[in-house]
Design an enzyme around this catalytic site. Structure first.
Site, PDB file in Angstrom:
ATOM      1  CB  SER A   1      -1.001  -0.152   1.205  1.00 42.29           C
ATOM      2  OG  SER A   1      -2.247   0.949   1.181  1.00 42.29           O
TER       3      SER A   1
ATOM      4  NE  ARG B   1      -8.540   1.744  11.171  1.00 45.58           N
ATOM      5  CZ  ARG B   1      -7.444   1.439  10.531  1.00 45.58           C
ATOM      6  NH1 ARG B   1      -6.781   1.962   9.494  1.00 45.58           N
ATOM      7  NH2 ARG B   1      -6.928   0.101  10.820  1.00 45.58           N
TER       8      ARG B   1
ATOM      9  CG  ASP C   1      -6.050  -4.326  -3.392  1.00 48.45           C
ATOM     10  OD1 ASP C   1      -7.029  -3.194  -3.048  1.00 48.45           O
ATOM     11  OD2 ASP C   1      -4.873  -3.950  -3.178  1.00 48.45           O
TER      12      ASP C   1
ATOM     13  CG  HIS D   1      -5.462  -2.390   0.183  1.00 45.38           C
ATOM     14  ND1 HIS D   1      -4.471  -2.376  -0.851  1.00 45.38           N
ATOM     15  CD2 HIS D   1      -5.207  -1.521   1.330  1.00 45.38           C
ATOM     16  CE1 HIS D   1      -3.673  -1.637  -0.395  1.00 45.38           C
ATOM     17  NE2 HIS D   1      -4.023  -1.066   0.829  1.00 45.38           N
ATOM     18  CG  ASP D   2      -6.571  -4.409   5.814  1.00 45.36           C
ATOM     19  OD1 ASP D   2      -5.557  -3.634   4.973  1.00 45.36           O
ATOM     20  OD2 ASP D   2      -7.185  -4.138   6.567  1.00 45.36           O
TER      21      ASP D   2
END
Lengths: 405, 405
Positions: free
Chosen positions: B179, B249, B345, B378-379
């Site tokens: 990232s 967040r 992602d 993505h994580d």
């Protein structure tokens, strides 16, 4: 004592100021927009809601176009989306913009107002003239705020059915809508199958996904985090959670578009500048665009209504209401369906439409499925999409022939 | 605390209270975490930043694992992501959780701390010990707040290079990160090609897309909409924009996951209930999960640092820095690349990685491309992904053989 007098005078001035602000907000509130016909339902004709609440008195604001024929067989109900309203084919009284579905609805358009009698009502729980959280609670004389009962998609449909009864419309030639409007179309076909001749749910799903619930929850938290929200009592306080609602709208707006559309429209282009400012100004055009979306939204929408309507979408799960089998929601249906999705819609992707089509297939309901190639994302159903218009035209014309119109 | 109060006895109670709140915030601030080694740079060795600012004095907090060999040829630099930090393989001092990349880095792991000397530093502009907006501005004696100069990915890399100089590390055997960390890897390979033997940019892009800028902008607006943010002066005010940062967040967290992962983990399951509550409580598990993500984040992260680091990512456009041709960023490079993406992602989709690979191909740089099949979004680069581990192992082992390690 002088100091007491002074304190009283200050308090009075403060009260007057607050009252003045409160009145100003009321007057500016879209909830009191007088420019739509309004159907009143007395406390003796309450809306029986899924939550168990019985809402009454209440009112439904609506707009119509075209003429109901002698057989009363040419009525079309348009169901609007989350932040939509009844101004589908008329200049919007707050924004001054053209009706939101003039691309699809009007003289000579696929939903031809020369042929059909078109009705669109503001959903219950919204803020454009139908009763919602910004309306006065007759029991307290204050705006409902969070005392307004939670609304479901089925509640919206029940209220629309009550409106149609009053208008003397026995059944619908066509029920059509996109996004939350599509949810209402599905709910109509399931709840009142005998009243829906044809149905066009567009860019929608039979249930709200976990990701969509998540995005809605972020928007709600943004509103409720704004101190001006005041636990939902902002109308009385003379404040408005404009910042929280603006942030909610900005976030939601991203989900209405698509990455390719954003790239095409904005890319990484800077805003009237040759170089970045190395600051938190809106350097990029996309930032400026989003801020504008947030600002203009808060001028026309009520924050609590946003909470209620997002919640209604989250709760929607038509299969869950029918023992977990979506097809059972349409068992024995004679309604003709046209289900439509857009390739770049990632809020209600084509898979969601396919699930509806499969369920309809499983109960042998007549259904056409159209996936429109578009890079405009979820909002494509509101935009100039020739493939959507021609598919809608074909489906509606065929339904009209079948109906003998 | 008592002695401090005594020392301040002459001040009026209000000032003492405010000071106390301010101190409490400072003490709780992750910016003052003493548990990482810190490299100090004096005002005579400032960081020359892209904005034109010269930052000094400044400090870089870092962690290491393993041992630098006699040839100084086995150094690995790990670059952390937006809200990451230097605690890649050590228990986190604030959260108590294991190091964030213990899955990939450690004895016997692909990045083997028995073989390599691994360094990870907190990026400049962050809040885990390196100088950032929460640090004291020596010119004013107050926290920088928005007086801190805007940070770019290149600034982060320059600061890392200054740290490596101090540590006596001439070049890197491997530069690796995901990232925002992957952006740094690309910037390292472009800015200091002779210092990077091999590079592994993961789940990243050579520029931030319009959609990603849009999501970041919503997060920043959520923070700045919080009155407790106080124009960035919240540390002095003794407040904290916890609600705004929490909303930021929550929104960002959705983009780190994927719809399939959310569906698998949460679906539409209700939170400890048989039926919905018809309220704005966290009815759905996904809502409760997101709220928890927001709450736990604000305990460990500084709101202004979040503004600065999201901005750094937005500004990143490696091609733009090289006349619009990405390949030119790597012209003549001898670095061995392994570019990795994950199928689900959607923040940095595989297309972004492919663009990097094509650019490297165009300048005949040695590059391997791995697209890992995963539904974790993505994580995924932070999670247990055996396909990622085995690909990394293969690439790093081959690079080690080529380096003679």
């Amino acid at each position: 004592m002088d100091s007491t007098l002074t304190q009283n005078a200050e308090r009075d001035a403060e009260t007057v100021q607050r009252e003045g602000a409160r009145r100003a907000v009321y007057e500016a509130s879209p909830a009191s927009d007088p420019r739509s016909p309004v159907m009143l339902f007395s406390a003796d004709e309450p809306l029986a809601m899924d939550s168990g609440a019985r809402l009454g008195p209440f009112q439904i604001a609506y707009q119509t176009a075209g003429t109901l024929n002698a057989q009363r067989s040419n009525a079309v109900l348009i169901c609007h989306a989350l932040t939509g309203d009844q101004h589908f084919a008329h200049r919007h009284p707050v924004t001054g913009k053209p009706g939101w579905w003039e691309t699809l609805v009007g003289p000579g358009k696929p939903v031809d107002t020369n042929r059909y009698f078109v009705v669109c009502s503001n959903v219950i729980g919204s803020c454009m003239g139908s009763t919602g959280p910004a309306s006065l609670n007759p029991e307290t004389g204050r705006p409902y705020g969070l005392d307004f009962p939670l609304v479901t998609i089925r509640d919206m449909v029940r209220a629309q059915a009550m409106l149609l009864d009053r208008l003397g419309i026995p059944d619908l030639f066509l029920c059509i809508g996109g996004s939350m409007g599509g949810m209402q179309v599905l709910q109509w076909a399931s709840l009142f199958p005998e009243r829906v001749f044809s149905a066009m749910p567009i860019a929608t799903g039979a249930r709200h996904s976990a990701q969509n619930i998540a995005f809605h929850e972020v928007g709600r938290q943004a509103i409720m985090a704004d101190p001006a929200w005041a636990d939902g009592r902002y109308l009385e306080e003379g404040t408005r959670p404009a910042k929280g609602l603006g942030v909610a709208r900005m976030g939601a707006h991203i989900t209405y578009l698509s990455e390719p559309a954003l790239h095409r429209k904005f890319g990484r282009r800077l805003q009237n500048r040759a170089a970045p400012t190395f600051s938190f100004n809106a350097d990029f055009q996309i930032e400026s665009y989003l801020r504008h979306q947030g600002l203009s939204f808060v001028e026309r929408f009520d924050a609590n209504a946003y909470l209620y309507l997002t919640r209604a979408m989250d709760y929607f799960d038509l299969a869950e209401d029918h023992g977990g089998v979506l097809g059972h929601a349409f068992r024995g249906s004679k309604t003709r369906f046209c289900v439509m999705s857009f390739t770049s819609d990632w809020l209600f992707p084509t898979a969601d439409s396919r699930a509806i089509v499969h369920a309809l297939n499983a109960v042998a309901a007549p259904v056409a499925f159209v996936e429109v190639e578009s890079d405009k994302g979820h909002d494509a159903f509101l935009l100039d999409e020739p493939a959507m218009f021609s598919a809608a035209q074909g489906f509606i014309d065929a339904a009209a022939r079948a109906r003998g119109l």
